[in-house]
Design a protein around this motif. Structure first.
Motif, PDB file in Angstrom:
ATOM      1  N   LEU A  34     -27.121   3.257  43.317  1.00 42.91           N
ATOM      2  CA  LEU A  34     -25.942   3.614  42.517  1.00 42.91           C
ATOM      3  C   LEU A  34     -24.791   2.641  42.762  1.00 42.91           C
ATOM      4  CD1 LEU A  34     -25.943   7.498  42.892  1.00 42.91           C
ATOM      5  CD2 LEU A  34     -26.593   6.165  40.882  1.00 42.91           C
ATOM      6  N   ALA A  35     -24.773   2.004  43.936  1.00 39.71           N
ATOM      7  CA  ALA A  35     -23.723   1.029  44.232  1.00 39.71           C
ATOM      8  C   ALA A  35     -24.068  -0.361  43.716  1.00 39.71           C
ATOM      9  CB  ALA A  35     -23.473   0.966  45.742  1.00 39.71           C
ATOM     10  N   ASN A  36     -25.252  -0.514  43.164  1.00 39.14           N
ATOM     11  CA  ASN A  36     -25.682  -1.822  42.658  1.00 39.14           C
ATOM     12  C   ASN A  36     -25.083  -2.066  41.271  1.00 39.14           C
ATOM     13  OD1 ASN A  36     -27.022  -4.128  41.807  1.00 39.14           O
ATOM     14  ND2 ASN A  36     -28.949  -3.512  42.727  1.00 39.14           N
ATOM     15  N   PRO A  37     -24.365  -3.173  41.072  1.00 38.27           N
ATOM     16  CA  PRO A  37     -23.772  -3.454  39.743  1.00 38.27           C
ATOM     17  C   PRO A  37     -24.813  -3.538  38.635  1.00 38.27           C
ATOM     18  CG  PRO A  37     -22.841  -4.904  41.426  1.00 38.27           C
ATOM     19  CD  PRO A  37     -23.990  -4.197  42.059  1.00 38.27           C
ATOM     20  N   LEU A  38     -26.030  -3.953  38.976  1.00 40.13           N
ATOM     21  CA  LEU A  38     -27.068  -4.062  37.963  1.00 40.13           C
ATOM     22  C   LEU A  38     -27.387  -2.698  37.350  1.00 40.13           C
ATOM     23  CD1 LEU A  38     -29.062  -5.914  36.532  1.00 40.13           C
ATOM     24  CD2 LEU A  38     -30.696  -5.477  38.378  1.00 40.13           C
ATOM     25  N   TYR A  39     -27.328  -1.653  38.172  1.00 37.86           N
ATOM     26  CA  TYR A  39     -27.579  -0.303  37.659  1.00 37.86           C
ATOM     27  C   TYR A  39     -26.570   0.063  36.580  1.00 37.86           C
ATOM     28  CZ  TYR A  39     -27.344   4.800  37.555  1.00 37.86           C
ATOM     29  OH  TYR A  39     -27.275   6.106  37.142  1.00 37.86           O
ATOM     30  N   TRP A  40     -25.298  -0.186  36.844  1.00 41.32           N
ATOM     31  CA  TRP A  40     -24.254   0.137  35.873  1.00 41.32           C
ATOM     32  C   TRP A  40     -24.337  -0.759  34.645  1.00 41.32           C
ATOM     33  CZ3 TRP A  40     -22.139   4.603  36.566  1.00 41.32           C
ATOM     34  CH2 TRP A  40     -22.070   5.137  37.849  1.00 41.32           C
ATOM     35  N   LEU A  41     -24.762  -1.998  34.820  1.00 42.50           N
ATOM     36  CA  LEU A  41     -24.949  -2.884  33.668  1.00 42.50           C
ATOM     37  C   LEU A  41     -26.016  -2.321  32.732  1.00 42.50           C
ATOM     38  CD1 LEU A  41     -24.271  -5.579  32.289  1.00 42.50           C
ATOM     39  CD2 LEU A  41     -26.043  -6.648  33.684  1.00 42.50           C
ATOM     40  N   VAL A  42     -27.100  -1.801  33.326  1.00 42.71           N
ATOM     41  CA  VAL A  42     -28.157  -1.204  32.508  1.00 42.71           C
ATOM     42  C   VAL A  42     -27.640   0.040  31.785  1.00 42.71           C
ATOM     43  CG1 VAL A  42     -30.404  -0.059  32.608  1.00 42.71           C
ATOM     44  CG2 VAL A  42     -29.996  -2.122  33.949  1.00 42.71           C
ATOM     45  N   ILE A  43     -26.847   0.865  32.486  1.00 46.82           N
ATOM     46  CA  ILE A  43     -26.290   2.070  31.858  1.00 46.82           C
ATOM     47  C   ILE A  43     -25.394   1.706  30.679  1.00 46.82           C
ATOM     48  CG2 ILE A  43     -24.717   4.006  32.216  1.00 46.82           C
ATOM     49  CD1 ILE A  43     -27.411   4.511  33.393  1.00 46.82           C
ATOM     50  N   VAL A  44     -24.516   0.722  30.865  1.00 44.15           N
ATOM     51  CA  VAL A  44     -23.611   0.311  29.784  1.00 44.15           C
ATOM     52  C   VAL A  44     -24.398  -0.260  28.610  1.00 44.15           C
ATOM     53  CG1 VAL A  44     -21.771  -1.297  29.167  1.00 44.15           C
ATOM     54  CG2 VAL A  44     -21.662  -0.069  31.341  1.00 44.15           C
ATOM     55  N   ALA A  45     -25.409  -1.090  28.909  1.00 48.33           N
ATOM     56  CA  ALA A  45     -26.237  -1.657  27.842  1.00 48.33           C
ATOM     57  C   ALA A  45     -26.947  -0.544  27.068  1.00 48.33           C
ATOM     58  CB  ALA A  45     -27.254  -2.629  28.436  1.00 48.33           C
ATOM     59  N   ALA A  46     -27.463   0.457  27.783  1.00 47.89           N
ATOM     60  CA  ALA A  46     -28.117   1.579  27.110  1.00 47.89           C
ATOM     61  C   ALA A  46     -27.130   2.360  26.256  1.00 47.89           C
ATOM     62  CB  ALA A  46     -28.758   2.495  28.157  1.00 47.89           C
ATOM     63  N   PHE A  47     -25.906   2.469  26.751  1.00 47.90           N
ATOM     64  CA  PHE A  47     -24.867   3.184  25.998  1.00 47.90           C
ATOM     65  C   PHE A  47     -24.596   2.517  24.652  1.00 47.90           C
ATOM     66  CE2 PHE A  47     -20.243   3.454  25.127  1.00 47.90           C
ATOM     67  CZ  PHE A  47     -20.187   4.777  24.769  1.00 47.90           C
ATOM     68  N   PHE A  48     -24.436   1.203  24.672  1.00 47.03           N
ATOM     69  CA  PHE A  48     -24.166   0.492  23.416  1.00 47.03           C
ATOM     70  C   PHE A  48     -25.385   0.480  22.504  1.00 47.03           C
ATOM     71  CE2 PHE A  48     -20.649  -1.356  25.917  1.00 47.03           C
ATOM     72  CZ  PHE A  48     -19.610  -1.072  25.045  1.00 47.03           C
ATOM     73  N   LEU A  49     -26.560   0.457  23.088  1.00 51.03           N
ATOM     74  CA  LEU A  49     -27.766   0.527  22.262  1.00 51.03           C
ATOM     75  C   LEU A  49     -27.839   1.874  21.533  1.00 51.03           C
ATOM     76  CD1 LEU A  49     -30.508  -1.125  24.520  1.00 51.03           C
ATOM     77  CD2 LEU A  49     -29.590  -2.004  22.364  1.00 51.03           C
ATOM     78  N   VAL A  50     -27.488   2.941  22.256  1.00 51.01           N
ATOM     79  CA  VAL A  50     -27.485   4.263  21.620  1.00 51.01           C
ATOM     80  C   VAL A  50     -26.446   4.317  20.500  1.00 51.01           C
ATOM     81  CG1 VAL A  50     -26.984   6.707  21.997  1.00 51.01           C
ATOM     82  CG2 VAL A  50     -28.366   5.450  23.646  1.00 51.01           C
ATOM     83  N   ILE A  51     -25.263   3.744  20.731  1.00 55.47           N
ATOM     84  CA  ILE A  51     -24.223   3.721  19.686  1.00 55.47           C
ATOM     85  C   ILE A  51     -24.707   2.946  18.461  1.00 55.47           C
ATOM     86  CG2 ILE A  51     -21.945   2.810  19.118  1.00 55.47           C
ATOM     87  CD1 ILE A  51     -21.047   3.480  21.917  1.00 55.47           C
ATOM     88  N   ALA A  52     -25.324   1.791  18.727  1.00 60.94           N
ATOM     89  CA  ALA A  52     -25.832   0.991  17.606  1.00 60.94           C
ATOM     90  C   ALA A  52     -26.913   1.754  16.842  1.00 60.94           C
ATOM     91  CB  ALA A  52     -26.384  -0.331  18.140  1.00 60.94           C
ATOM     92  N   PHE A  53     -27.759   2.458  17.572  1.00 59.88           N
ATOM     93  CA  PHE A  53     -28.807   3.238  16.916  1.00 59.88           C
ATOM     94  C   PHE A  53     -28.196   4.352  16.058  1.00 59.88           C
ATOM     95  CE2 PHE A  53     -31.511   7.026  16.980  1.00 59.88           C
ATOM     96  CZ  PHE A  53     -32.654   6.531  16.364  1.00 59.88           C
ATOM     97  N   MET A  54     -27.170   5.035  16.607  1.00 59.45           N
ATOM     98  CA  MET A  54     -26.520   6.101  15.847  1.00 59.45           C
ATOM     99  C   MET A  54     -25.881   5.567  14.573  1.00 59.45           C
ATOM    100  SD  MET A  54     -24.671   8.177  18.948  1.00 59.45           S
ATOM    101  CE  MET A  54     -23.527   8.883  17.765  1.00 59.45           C
ATOM    102  N   ALA A  55     -25.183   4.427  14.685  1.00 56.84           N
ATOM    103  CA  ALA A  55     -24.528   3.851  13.507  1.00 56.84           C
ATOM    104  C   ALA A  55     -25.552   3.447  12.461  1.00 56.84           C
ATOM    105  CB  ALA A  55     -23.687   2.652  13.920  1.00 56.84           C
ATOM    106  N   THR A  56     -26.655   2.829  12.920  1.00 57.08           N
ATOM    107  CA  THR A  56     -27.707   2.408  11.981  1.00 57.08           C
ATOM    108  C   THR A  56     -28.350   3.615  11.314  1.00 57.08           C
ATOM    109  OG1 THR A  56     -28.151   0.492  13.391  1.00 57.08           O
ATOM    110  CG2 THR A  56     -29.836   1.079  11.771  1.00 57.08           C
ATOM    111  N   TYR A  57     -28.605   4.635  12.108  1.00 58.77           N
ATOM    112  CA  TYR A  57     -29.247   5.827  11.557  1.00 58.77           C
ATOM    113  C   TYR A  57     -28.366   6.489  10.497  1.00 58.77           C
ATOM    114  CZ  TYR A  57     -31.128  10.559  11.330  1.00 58.77           C
ATOM    115  OH  TYR A  57     -31.635  11.752  10.886  1.00 58.77           O
TER     116      TYR A  57
END
Length: 313
Positions: A34-57
């Motif tokens: 949880l203290a690894n920056p890579l973990y949070w980078l993956v979470i943020v990337a997943a967040f924007f992917l979900v937003i993009a998917f919602m907008a496209t849908y």
């Protein structure tokens, strides 16, 4: 407002799902992950992917309604709303001037038909820059001013100490991997002393406390029944001699204990017990009696021959 609430809910769900997954996979190191920056980078990337998917849908749903001719005006408004929503997100991330306002930020520098724009620095870059400044201040205070955490050299020393402790712990277990094929006589005083204690508790009953022998043979003389090499002694102690009443100690002593007591038994060689038992077995490390008699006979014959020659002269 509905989209904002939905976005916040999605982000919270992603955080909780990620934390739960990390804890489930490896609870012992979940805090490190949880203290690894890579973990949070993956979470943020997943967040924007979900937003993009919602907008496209939602855009596709609106287009479907337009194609079917149902509420075309409402569908067009939905598309425009979705596009403006995506544009707002991109604008907040980049803070770039929109196309209709590029003249306001245009500079005189132009090359190959491309004009340079004087846009503001992206907010995400500024946030990262400010975070790095805060991190540098905290780092200096913690490692160089208050010295509440070790530097690289200190961490190395700590890790070396931990590795040495782990090595010693492993050797305690690895000592029991020894057997009659690879055992070696010990010289360490602590191990010899441990062997003496084992001998006093288990072997002195039959071999006497000083090794002079009793029910069992004398362990201080040069005569041995089963050999006087460390491997021979180890094997004898380990498997015993059931035919003569000696039990197999492998069921009661570990391999390291058998090595200790076997090494101690070898140190009894040449000592003087109080009541030594008569020799048993073969003489080890010296000539056998038969070989000794043969040698003496040959020497006597040689002496006689020399005397006869002398007399003849």
């Amino acid at each position: 407002m509905k989209r904002l609430n939905r976005t916040i809910i999605i982000f919270v769900v992603l955080l909780m799902a990620g934390a739960a997954a990390v804890t489930t996979l490896d609870p012992s190191s979940s805090s490190e992950i949880l203290a690894n920056p890579l973990y949070w980078l993956v979470i943020v990337a997943a967040f924007f992917l979900v937003i993009a998917f919602m907008a496209t849908y939602e855009a596709l749903e609106a287009m479907k309604k337009m194609i079917k001719g149902q509420n075309s005006e409402v569908a067009e408004e939905m598309i425009e709303e979705e596009e403006s929503w995506v544009d707002d997100i991109l604008h907040k991330l980049t803070d770039a001037a929109p196309l209709d306002r590029e003249e306001e930020v245009a500079t005189d520098h132009e090359y190959d038909g491309i004009r340079e724009l004087d846009n503001n620095l992206p907010p995400w870059w500024l946030i990262g820059f400010y975070i790095s400044i805060v991190f540098a201040v905290v780092y200096i205070l913690r490692y160089h001013v208050f010295q509440s955490a070790p530097l690289s050299e200190g961490e190395l020393k700590i890790e070396l100490a931990e590795a040495e402790a782990a090595k010693e712990e492993y050797l305690k277990t690895a000592a029991n991997l020894v057997d009659e094929s690879n055992v070696e006589a010990l010289t360490d005083e602590n191990r010899i002393a441990a062997g003496a204690d084992i001998f006093a508790k288990n072997c002195a009953v039959c071999h006497a406390a000083d090794g002079g022998g009793g029910v069992g043979p004398n362990l201080t003389d040069a005569y041995w029944i089963h050999g006087n090499d460390i491997k021979d002694v180890f094997k004898t102690v380990k498997y015993g001699v059931p035919a003569k009443g000696m039990i197999a100690w492998k069921d009661q002593l570990g391999a390291s204990d058998i090595q200790d007591v076997s090494s101690y038994i070898l140190t009894l060689q040449g000592t003087t017990p109080a009541n030594p038992k008569e020799p048993q077995g073969d003489l080890m490390g010296q000539e056998t009696p038969a070989a000794s008699e043969t040698t003496e006979s040959a020497a006597s014959d040689s002496t006689k021959a020399e005397v006869e020659v002398s007399e003849g002269e």
